[in-house]
Design a protein around this motif. Structure first.
Motif, mmCIF file in Angstrom:
data_model
loop_
_atom_site.group_PDB
_atom_site.id
_atom_site.type_symbol
_atom_site.label_atom_id
_atom_site.label_comp_id
_atom_site.label_asym_id
_atom_site.label_seq_id
_atom_site.Cartn_x
_atom_site.Cartn_y
_atom_site.Cartn_z
ATOM 1 N N PRO A 1 0.810 -1.225 0.000
ATOM 2 C CA PRO A 1 0.000 0.000 0.000
ATOM 3 C C PRO A 1 0.842 1.273 0.000
ATOM 4 O O PRO A 1 0.372 2.323 -0.441
ATOM 5 N N ALA A 2 2.078 1.192 0.465
ATOM 6 C CA ALA A 2 2.909 2.403 0.514
ATOM 7 C C ALA A 2 3.322 2.830 -0.895
ATOM 8 O O ALA A 2 3.280 4.010 -1.235
ATOM 9 N N SER A 3 3.694 1.865 -1.706
ATOM 10 C CA SER A 3 4.176 2.207 -3.059
ATOM 11 C C SER A 3 3.105 2.045 -4.126
ATOM 12 O O SER A 3 3.327 2.398 -5.282
ATOM 13 N N HIS A 4 1.959 1.517 -3.731
ATOM 14 C CA HIS A 4 0.898 1.207 -4.706
ATOM 15 C C HIS A 4 1.393 0.242 -5.792
ATOM 16 O O HIS A 4 1.023 0.355 -6.955
ATOM 17 N N GLY B 1 11.489 -18.393 -9.998
ATOM 18 C CA GLY B 1 12.296 -17.497 -9.174
ATOM 19 C C GLY B 1 12.249 -16.042 -9.610
ATOM 20 O O GLY B 1 12.950 -15.195 -9.042
ATOM 21 N N ASP B 2 11.418 -15.714 -10.593
ATOM 22 C CA ASP B 2 11.313 -14.311 -11.012
ATOM 23 C C ASP B 2 10.603 -13.493 -9.933
ATOM 24 O O ASP B 2 9.656 -13.974 -9.303
ATOM 25 N N VAL B 3 11.050 -12.268 -9.769
ATOM 26 C CA VAL B 3 10.381 -11.321 -8.877
ATOM 27 C C VAL B 3 10.213 -10.023 -9.676
ATOM 28 O O VAL B 3 11.205 -9.438 -10.118
ATOM 29 N N VAL B 4 8.989 -9.621 -9.873
ATOM 30 C CA VAL B 4 8.721 -8.433 -10.696
ATOM 31 C C VAL B 4 7.866 -7.459 -9.900
ATOM 32 O O VAL B 4 6.870 -7.864 -9.287
ATOM 33 N N SER B 5 8.269 -6.202 -9.941
ATOM 34 C CA SER B 5 7.466 -5.154 -9.310
ATOM 35 C C SER B 5 6.638 -4.471 -10.400
ATOM 36 O O SER B 5 7.182 -4.030 -11.414
ATOM 37 N N ALA B 6 5.336 -4.409 -10.180
ATOM 38 C CA ALA B 6 4.446 -3.854 -11.208
ATOM 39 C C ALA B 6 3.419 -2.940 -10.561
ATOM 40 O O ALA B 6 2.908 -3.231 -9.479
ATOM 41 N N ARG B 7 3.113 -1.864 -11.273
ATOM 42 C CA ARG B 7 2.057 -0.965 -10.770
ATOM 43 C C ARG B 7 0.703 -1.689 -10.843
ATOM 44 O O ARG B 7 -0.090 -1.625 -9.922
ATOM 45 N N ASP C 1 -2.331 6.924 -9.640
ATOM 46 C CA ASP C 1 -1.660 5.645 -9.885
ATOM 47 C C ASP C 1 -2.306 4.485 -9.151
ATOM 48 O O ASP C 1 -1.730 3.410 -9.052
ATOM 49 N N CYS C 2 -3.525 4.711 -8.631
ATOM 50 C CA CYS C 2 -4.126 3.616 -7.868
ATOM 51 C C CYS C 2 -5.647 3.663 -7.987
ATOM 52 O O CYS C 2 -6.251 4.727 -7.854
ATOM 53 N N ILE C 3 -6.231 2.506 -8.252
ATOM 54 C CA ILE C 3 -7.696 2.392 -8.310
ATOM 55 C C ILE C 3 -8.112 1.154 -7.526
ATOM 56 O O ILE C 3 -7.457 0.109 -7.597
ATOM 57 N N ALA D 1 -3.792 9.301 -5.861
ATOM 58 C CA ALA D 1 -2.525 9.721 -6.452
ATOM 59 C C ALA D 1 -1.395 9.138 -5.618
ATOM 60 O O ALA D 1 -1.621 8.665 -4.504
ATOM 61 N N PRO D 2 -0.171 9.184 -6.122
ATOM 62 C CA PRO D 2 0.939 8.677 -5.332
ATOM 63 C C PRO D 2 0.949 9.330 -3.952
ATOM 64 O O PRO D 2 0.900 10.553 -3.852
#
Ligand code: FAD
Ligand code: N01
Length: 549
Positions: free
Chosen positions: A123-126, A135-141, A467-469, A540-541
């Motif tokens: 929740p902090a970074s949305h 083993g993949d680690v992906v950060s996605a909006r 950036d968040c819904i 918003a961010p």
């Protein structure tokens, strides 16, 4: 793109992760690219196609005619591609998926043979952190679950299943090299759509086929024929108009529905109309009258008509009676479409075994034991279906706000707003999720509508520098109540169907898709978006909610 261990690394940060490379995931990737967003797609398969990649069983075929079961978003693709038959077989639909992937160069952002195992929201970074079994680690909006409504195949929990000494196959995990049934004794468990399509083809090859039936199903002949140039052109010359019209129908299919009650016409006229629909074939049989799915007396007339056809087609009266469905109104379990299914029981090498009420006692090393009789087999085909609509989602450890797991939130049945999002799971979209028309429709129409809505939503967020819904709890509660209310005005809840979760022991009995109709649903989604995404919280961010409840 990669299908081997030397695959290139997956980007650590993207705008969106898409799970699933079926028709939903493919189109989503195309739309995200169009918005200038970066995306990766994961799929456990070795290539695109989803349903049509996995379900390679003999006889697998579409029950929506191909001029309608195909993408409409690209005039070029819909004009260029040529279907060989009116109702396409699985290999042709898979070739079509490959053609679209080539045309749009989709595979360069796809990672195959890779299962998404976890998705966790911060929740902090949305942002979502997505993990895979490689083993993949992906950060996605954003995270888009294009995981499919009928992709979580399931074997029944039968004692002895691992002891069988022959070969076993599930229709939804069919081997790429095919299965040679020549001279074999084959047991088929199940009589749903997959079984009904595959049994005639298997019976033509095998020495013996024994079908284990728990519930007989209604099936209509498909009347599939080779595509003619004239027929193809009759569609292609007016494709935009036809596609637009299909989007506003009840099921996403142009079916020439009759808008009057089965009970408003004489018996003679009713039979004439049913005969006409039977001769035309396919699922549009259910469009013969406008009340078949809401009025039991009307429905009974259609059910009786199909039962009489079954009795005409099947020579042995006892077998015909076993095949004639009486346990549910016609259409309340997904109606099947076949090629010579019932006639197949006239073959000397095909036997129908009624397993009610006790079911299959166990799988033995030699075959199937039911009613105290052991039926020996060399091969068992499990045509036993899927953990539909929720299975592919709940098999992933999806954690939203406060670490809540989606599987726990949905313990008593799926809860969504519009079948697109679930409260507490911001920036996580579902393509044809529970609570949307999805499996009650031509899925291509529903997939395109959902993908377009999500793309429009992300474009709107970008324009407003948000950036968040997230769906609000109130909006979700209202939608779930509406989905239930509409379902209970119909006959659907009367059937122990996979729409109700009834095929999976322990799964809550909730009618999962939205039956309000594809056109009406589209209008609701569009109106909600136009009204500033009413019922969603947009932020918003690092800011508080700025809009719209
Ligand atoms: P799918 O095609 O199911 O694709 C989902 C993909 O997600 C799969 O490839 C799966 O491997 C992948 N996936 C799921 N979970 C994960 C994970 N955790 N990690 C990585 N990958 C994952 N619909 C119609 O409208 N008309 C028809 O005639 C019709 N016929 C059908 C026939 C069969 C045999 C079946 C099973 C379904 C049929 N359907 C039909 C429904 C069909 O599922 C849809 O039409 C459509 O193909 C669904 O596309 P999709 O992209 O939403 O999902
Ligand atoms: O699966 P199903 P499917 N013991 O769940 C039986 C689409 N599709 O793969 O009805 C004994 O319909 C079960 O019995 P019962 C379409 O949407 C489309 O066939 O639960 N039997 C049933 O007979 C379709 O609806 C096409 O009593 C057991 C069968 O297995 C959906 O996919 C083609 C059992 C499962 O039928 C799923 O179809 C194929 C047990 N323990 C699929 N467990 C087209 O034609 C289950 N069964 C386009």
């Amino acid at each position: 793109m990669s299908t081997n261990s030397a695959r290139p690394p997956v980007p650590a940060q993207v705008d969106a992760v898409i799970v699933g490379a079926g028709f939903g995931g493919m189109y989503m990737l195309h739309r995200l690219r169009g918005l200038g967003l970066s995306a990766v797609v994961f799929d456990t398969a070795t290539d695109v196609g989803g349903t049509w990649y996995w379900n390679r069983y003999p006889g697998a075929r579409c029950d929506v005619e191909s001029m309608q079961y195909s993408y409409s978003f690209s005039p070029e693709i819909q004009q260029e591609w040529r279907w060989p038959e009116t109702f396409s077989a699985q290999p042709d639909i898979l070739r079509y998926a490959g053609f679209v992937a080539d045309k749009l160069d989709l595979r360069r952002d796809m990672w195959f043979e890779t299962k998404v195992t976890e998705a966790t929201f911060d929740p902090a970074s949305h942002r979502w952190t997505v993990r895979t079994d490689r083993g993949d680690v992906v950060s996605a909006r954003y995270c888009v679950m294009a995981t499919g409504c009928l992709s979580a195949a399931r074997l029944p929990d039968l004692p002895g299943i691992d002891d069988f000494q022959g070969a076993t196959y599930h229709t939804g995990w069919w081997p790429h090299e095919g299965v040679d049934f020549t001279g074999k004794r084959v047991a088929v468990i199940g009589t749903g759509s997959s079984a009904i399509q595959s049994i005639p083809v298997i019976a033509a090859e095998a020495a013996e086929v024994t079908v284990f039936q728990r519930t007989p199903n209604f099936s209509i002949p498909s009347r599939n024929v080779p595509m003619t140039d004239e027929y193809e052109q009759s569609w292609k010359s007016v494709y935009p108009e036809r596609r637009a019209a299909a989007r506003m129908t009840r099921n996403g299919v142009l079916a020439d529905p009759n808008d009057f009650s089965a009970l408003s016409v004489s018996e003679e006229e009713r039979q004439r109309i049913y005969e006409d629909r039977w001769r035309r074939g396919g699922t549009t049989f259910m469009a013969a009258f406008n009340d078949l799915i809401v009025d039991k007396a009307a429905n009974d007339t259609a059910a009786a008509f199909v039962r009489s056809k079954i009795r005409d087609m099947v020579k042995d009266p006892r077998t015909a009676e076993l095949l004639a469905p009486t346990s549910h109104p016609i259409g309340t379990k997904r109606i099947c479409v076949d090629t010579a299914y019932f006639e197949t029981y006239n073959r000397p090498n095909v036997t129908l075994v009624d397993i009610r009420p006790a079911g299959i006692e166990r799988i033995t090393p030699q075959g199937v034991l039911t009613g105290g009789v052991e039926y020996e087999a060399d091969i068992i085909v499990f045509a036993t279906g899927f953990d539909a609509m929720t299975g592919a989602l709940t098999r992933i450890d999806i954690r939203g706000r406060d670490g809540v797991a989606l599987a726990d939130k949905w313990e008593a049945g799926p809860r969504t707003y519009l079948g697109l999002m679930s409260a507490g799971f911001p920036n996580l979209f579902m393509i044809t999720g529970p609570g949307s028309p999805s499996v009650l429709s031509n899925m291509m129409v529903s997939i395109e509508q959902h993908v377009d809505w999500v793309a429009g939503c992300l474009a709107a967020l970008g324009e407003r520098q948000l950036d968040c819904i997230e769906a609000t709890q109130a909006a979700e509660d209202d939608w779930v109540a509406h989905v239930n209310e509409v379902a209970h005005k119909t006959l659907y809840p009367q059937a122990a169907s996979w729409y109700m979760g009834a095929n999976v022991p322990g799964k809550p009995r909730v009618f999962m898709p939205y039956i309000g109709g594809v056109g009406a649903y589209r209008a609701i989604c569009d109106e909600i978006a136009a009204d500033g995404f009413r019922g969603f919280r947009l932020t918003a961010p690092a800011q508080a909610a700025v809009a719209a409840e």
